[in-house]
Each structure stands twice: as structure tokens, then as C-alpha cells.
Design an enzyme around this catalytic site. Structure first.
Site, PDB file in Angstrom:
ATOM      1  N   HIS A  16      -5.810  -5.740 -10.134  1.00 16.85           N
ATOM      2  CA  HIS A  16      -4.891  -5.474  -9.020  1.00 16.85           C
ATOM      3  C   HIS A  16      -5.604  -5.792  -7.698  1.00 16.85           C
ATOM      4  CE1 HIS A  16      -1.620  -3.721  -6.820  1.00 16.85           C
ATOM      5  NE2 HIS A  16      -2.180  -2.553  -6.607  1.00 16.85           N
ATOM      6  N   SER A  74      -3.168  -3.387  -2.069  1.00 15.13           N
ATOM      7  CA  SER A  74      -1.993  -2.748  -2.661  1.00 15.13           C
ATOM      8  C   SER A  74      -1.000  -2.318  -1.571  1.00 15.13           C
ATOM      9  CB  SER A  74      -2.447  -1.580  -3.539  1.00 15.13           C
ATOM     10  OG  SER A  74      -1.397  -1.147  -4.350  1.00 15.13           O
ATOM     11  N   ASP A 130      -0.870  -9.214 -12.110  1.00 11.64           N
ATOM     12  CA  ASP A 130      -1.252  -7.992 -11.411  1.00 11.64           C
ATOM     13  C   ASP A 130      -0.849  -6.783 -12.274  1.00 11.64           C
ATOM     14  OD1 ASP A 130      -1.079  -5.703  -9.711  1.00 11.64           O
ATOM     15  OD2 ASP A 130      -0.905  -7.013  -7.957  1.00 11.64           O
TER      16      ASP A 130
END
Ligand SMILES: *[C@@H]1O[C@H](CO)[C@@H](O)[C@H](O)[C@H]1NC(C)=O
Ligand SMILES: *[C@@H]1O[C@H](CO)[C@@H](O)[C@H](O)[C@H]1NC(C)=O
Ligand SMILES: *[C@@H]1O[C@H](CO)[C@@H](O)[C@H](O)[C@H]1NC(C)=O
Length: 462
Positions: free
Chosen positions: A402, A239, A335
Site C-alpha cells: 500500500h 493513503s 494496492d
């Protein structure tokens, strides 16, 4: 089909998550909050099976030895490297063994960004802005696991998890932060810290934007404990940490011996510069605010900054080309963080038509799936220019998830997501060790039965 249930991690994690989700009204909160959710998820998965309720495994399959203590950076004061609140940044380190003793895998923690004084001030009351609130130990799993069956290529390497507490992907520098004396807001957490440079007063209300200095101090410290002697090294992150991995990949290469094999793995870090469904450039303006607030431009790729407005250089699509160190991208085309914050932020969906779909991709209407396929097309288009690059590796799957590298279930196991019969761990290994070309792009949803799709309806996962 496997289901993982969210458990409250260490005291009310679940209700914390729910409270946070309710604050979606404001964009800056939404983006920060999604990051917290990820962090909370890190500690709180268990998996059970629909078909066989007796087989309940811990999500990460971790042994007690996988809990690794927090270490505060010893050179922070000397380098002026502080978390948002002025506390000392931290990391977790597990020594390598056997053939891994001169091999290193680093993982940069993620957790969104803060783009305003208010959101950064909130963040400094959490583990994403202050080491005061960080867990004293964390579980190492996925790419950090020391179990060869869940982490075949990296299990015995030196492993470092670098905690994220600057709010801007390890960018930001006080020299660039010309307006920091203006950062005085009425905010009290009653905490004061030692070790600040003398010139800094009002510690309680001050924000420290020192991401670049944290990165440099962290590298100093790791080099001094053996990284300088590495034969092989992989910088990874998820991330906001996956973005930091791309931003700092070439500097990382510079820190290491010339003859070492050095590469970078960005997980869930390919944030797309795409307009939201209302036609607003939500993410672009958000990044613009982050970069300006924190004076991050000086940390971004120089050749990119020379060509465009600096905050655009926060988008991987504008920088991957200029990274000379080999890069691997792990990212789902659906995502969930990007769907919820870039494509359909709450500001673009005032009537909540997307609410159910954002909770679970299985709830999306055919029209919404069409919109998601459009997002996937933009994603693949942005990637297409890197697909030809010789050293680039990819695992671009079609799951509603994610980050996938630090969770053992998604990294490598019998039920992990696969493309071309390869797990993420196998694909990354093929690329790192140059066993074979490793560029995997999945067919569109819902074609891949190996996916884990996040399901936020009652915080379930299947
Ligand atoms: C801020 O930190 C410095 C250094 O520890 C200390 O001398 C000073 O008193 C602190 N200021 C406030 C307002 O707490
Ligand atoms: C989004 O765009 C519309 C017009 O397309 C505008 O009216 C609205 O204010 C914008 N919303 C945000 C949050 O920027
Ligand atoms: C998929 O990979 C596994 C493990 O590498 C192997 O045993 C299996 O035969 C492969 N299946 C196919 C269809 O290639």
C-alpha cells in the site's frame, strides 16, 4: 528473499491488529481498520533474510536520533482546529541542515476514514482521532530519514510528519456541518478537554469535524517556523494522507513563496472508483457518507464540485487534471488496501472465497489473479489521461502493498522495489529536480522480482 515479521509495537500491537481484523463484518469498520493496520505496521517491522539468518536488520534502519518528538499545534484553540475528540492536533518536526535548511518535506499521515457517527466515535478513542493517544515520538524513515544512504535527495531537509486525527483527509469544516447538534450519542470515554469554543457543550459525546481547519492551522504554524522562507518544498502523504496531498496540493503552493519550487507526492492515495466484485459501488457510497457526514464538500476542488456530486471529488481520477502544481503518484496496481476494501470488501465475499488471496497474493487462484489483472487494467486506464501531462511523475508498480515512501526498505535500498532499475526515491528525485522524465509503469504481476508483497498470513511480509 527477504521476510519482515510484524512485531507488536509498544505493548500488544499484534493482538490489537488481530482483534481489529476480526471486526471486518461492517464496512465502515473494515475501512477504518485497514488504516489502523498501516499505522501499526509503521512501528513494527523487522526484516530478516531467508538465506542468511544472521543478517537481521531493523526494517527502517533508523538510528535513535530518528525518533522525533510530538509537538501540539500552538494555535489550535485560536483557529478552532481540533481532532475528532476535541484534542489539539499534532506534528513531528526535524530541522533541516546544510543545503537542506531552506528545503521542506511534509508528510501527511494516513489511516482510512470514518463515515458514520459510530465509526468516528470509535476513532476518537484512538490516535487517529485524538492526540491523547498518539505516541510521544515516532521514527522518521524512508522519505523522512536523515540518512543520505536511505534518503539521498531529502535527508537534510526540514521534515514534518503531520498527524491525522480528523477522519476525512484534512477536509471538513464546522460551517458546512449544519447538523452537528444532532451528533449526540451515548458514548463515554470519560475524557474532557480544555480549549473548546464556549458554544460547544457535551464534549464527551461530541465529534469535531475540523479537518480543513487543522490543515490551515498546521500551515500557519509551519510557515511561522520557517516554511514561509522555503526555496523548495514537497508535500507528501500516504493513503488517506496521499489523498489529502492531492486535495490540498494547490493550496499548499499558494502558501509558499512564488519563486519556490513546490511539488506534491501522493503515495498509495490513488483510490480508484471501481465497483466491487458483487457489482456494488462500495467505495463510492462510503466516500459519499464521509463527505456528507463531515461537510467536506467545501474543501474539495471547486471545478470538480461544479461538475459532479461532491463526494466523487474525493476520487483522485476526478481531480488530478485540475491540480496545477506538479504531482507525482506512487501506487501499486495491486494496492492491498484497495483490493481488500474497494474490489473485495467482506460484503462482496460473504463466503470468504477471497480470504486466503487477500492475506497473500501468492495464495490467489488463477481466476482471482484474472480479477486482479482486471483491477490493474482499470487502474492504468484511469491513470492514462495523466500520463501525458508534462509535470506528472509516476511510479506504478506491481506489488501487493500500500504505502511505500515512508518505509526505508521500500523507499530506497539495495533490495527496494524498482522499475527500470530505479527505486522510488530515485524516481521521485528525478521528477522533483527535473533530472529526467520519470513516469514508470511496471509489467503485470508476477513479473517484477524486486517487489515487496504484504503477507498477512501470520502477519508476514515477503
Ligand atoms: C467542554 O469544554 C469546555 C471548555 O473547556 C468546558 O468549559 C465545558 O465544561 C466542557 N463540557 C463538558 C460537558 O465537559
Ligand atoms: C450488493 O449488490 C447486491 C446485488 O448485486 C445486493 O443484493 C446486495 O444487497 C448488495 N450489498 C451491499 C452490501 O450493498
Ligand atoms: C542499475 O542501477 C545501479 C545503480 O544506479 C547501477 O549501478 C547498475 O549498473 C544499473 N543496472 C543496470 C542493469 O542498468
Amino acid at each position: 528473499m527477504a521476510i519482515a515479521q510484524l512485531r507488536g509495537g509498544g505493548g500488544g500491537g499484534r493482538s490489537y491488529l488481530m482483534i481489529l481484523w476480526q471486526r471486518w463484518g461492517k464496512r465502515e469498520w473494515a475501512i477504518a481498520v485497514a488504516g489502523f493496520a498501516i499505522v501499526i505496521l509503521a512501528f513494527s517491522f523487522i526484516i530478516s533474510s531467508d538465506t542468511d539468518s544472521s543478517s537481521v536488520d531493523h526494517f527502517s534502519g533508523a538510528a535513535p536520533t530518528d525518533f522525533i518528538p510530538l509537538v501540539l499545534l500552538s494555535n489550535a484553540a485560536q483557529r478552532g482546529a481540533y481532532c475528532l475528540d476535541g484534542s489539539v492536533p499534532a506534528y513531528h518536526f526535524q530541522k533541516g541542515f546544510g543545503s537542506g535548511s531552506r528545503r521542506w518535506v511534509l508528510h501527511l499521515e494516513g489511516g482510512g476514514w470514518c463515515n458514520t457517527i459510530a465509526s468516528c466515535s470509535f476513532r476518537k478513542t484512538t490516535a487517529l482521532g485524538s492526540s491523547k493517544y498518539m505516541d510521544h515520538q515516532v521514527q522518521f524513515s524512508g522519505i523522512l530519514s536523515c540518512d543520505p544512504s536511505s534518503n539521498p535527495d531529502f535527508y537534510n531537509w526540514n521534515k514534518v510528519k503531520i498527524r491525522y486525527c480528523d477522519g476525512a483527509s484534512f477536509t471538513g469544516h464546522p460551517k458546512n456541518f449544519y447538523n452537528w447538534n444532532k451528533v449526540k450519542i451515548r458514548y463515554c470515554d470519560g475524557a474532557s478537554f480544555t480549549g473548546h469554543p464556549k458554544s460547544e457543550q457535551n464534549n464527551d459525546t461530541k465529534l469535531f469535524f475540523r479537518g480543513q481547519l487543522i490543515w490551515e492551522a498546521m500551515m500557519d504554524e509551519l510557515l511561522s517556523i520557517g516554511l514561509s522562507n522555503a526555496q523548495e518544498a514537497l508535500l507528501s502523504g500516504c493513503s488517506a494522507g496521499g489523498l489529502a496531498t492531492l486535495i490540498h496540493c494547490d493550496d499548499f503552493r499558494e502558501f509558499l513563496p512564488k519563486d519556490a519550487r513546490v511539488k506534491c507526492l501522493s503515495d498509495g492515495g490513488f483510490f480508484l472508483n471501481e465497483k466491487d466484485i458483487a457489482g456494488n459501488a462500495t467505495i463510492q457510497s462510503f466516500y459519499h457518507d464521509v463527505v456528507n457526514l463531515q461537510g467536506a464538500a467545501g474543501s474539495l476542488k471547486k471545478d470538480c464540485v461544479a461538475k459532479m456530486e461532491p463526494s466523487k471529488c474525493f476520487f483522485p481520477q476526478n481531480i488530478v487534471k485540475s491540480i496545477s502544481t506538479p504531482v507525482f503518484l506512487v501506487n501499486p496496481t495491486y494496492d492491498f488496501w484497495q483490493i481488500r476494501n474497494i474490489l473485495v470488501p467482506s460484503s462482496a465475499d460473504p463466503f470468504g472465497h477471497w480470504h486466503k488471496c487477500e492475506l497473500s497474493i501468492h495464495n490467489c487462484s488463477p481466476e482471482q489473479i484474472q480479477v486482479l489483472q482486471g483491477f490493474r487494467n482499470s487502474f492504468l486506464k484511469a491513470l492514462s489521461e495523466f500520463q501525458q501531462m508534462k509535470d506528472v511523475g509516476m511510479f506504478i508498480n506491481s506489488c501487493y502493498i500500500h504505502c511505500q515512501t515512508w518505509i526505508s526498505e521500500t523507499w530506497h535500498g539495495p533490495n527496494s522495489p524498482k522499475i527500470n532499475n530505479k527505486t522510488i526515491a530515485e524516481s521521485v528525485g528525478d521528477w522533483f529536480f527535473e533530472r529526467k522524465v520519470s513516469k514508470h509503469i511496471d509489467c503485470p504481476y508476477p513479473c517484477n522480482p524486486t517487489c515487496y508483497h504484504m503477507d498477512f498470513t501470520g502477519q508476514r511480509f515477503h
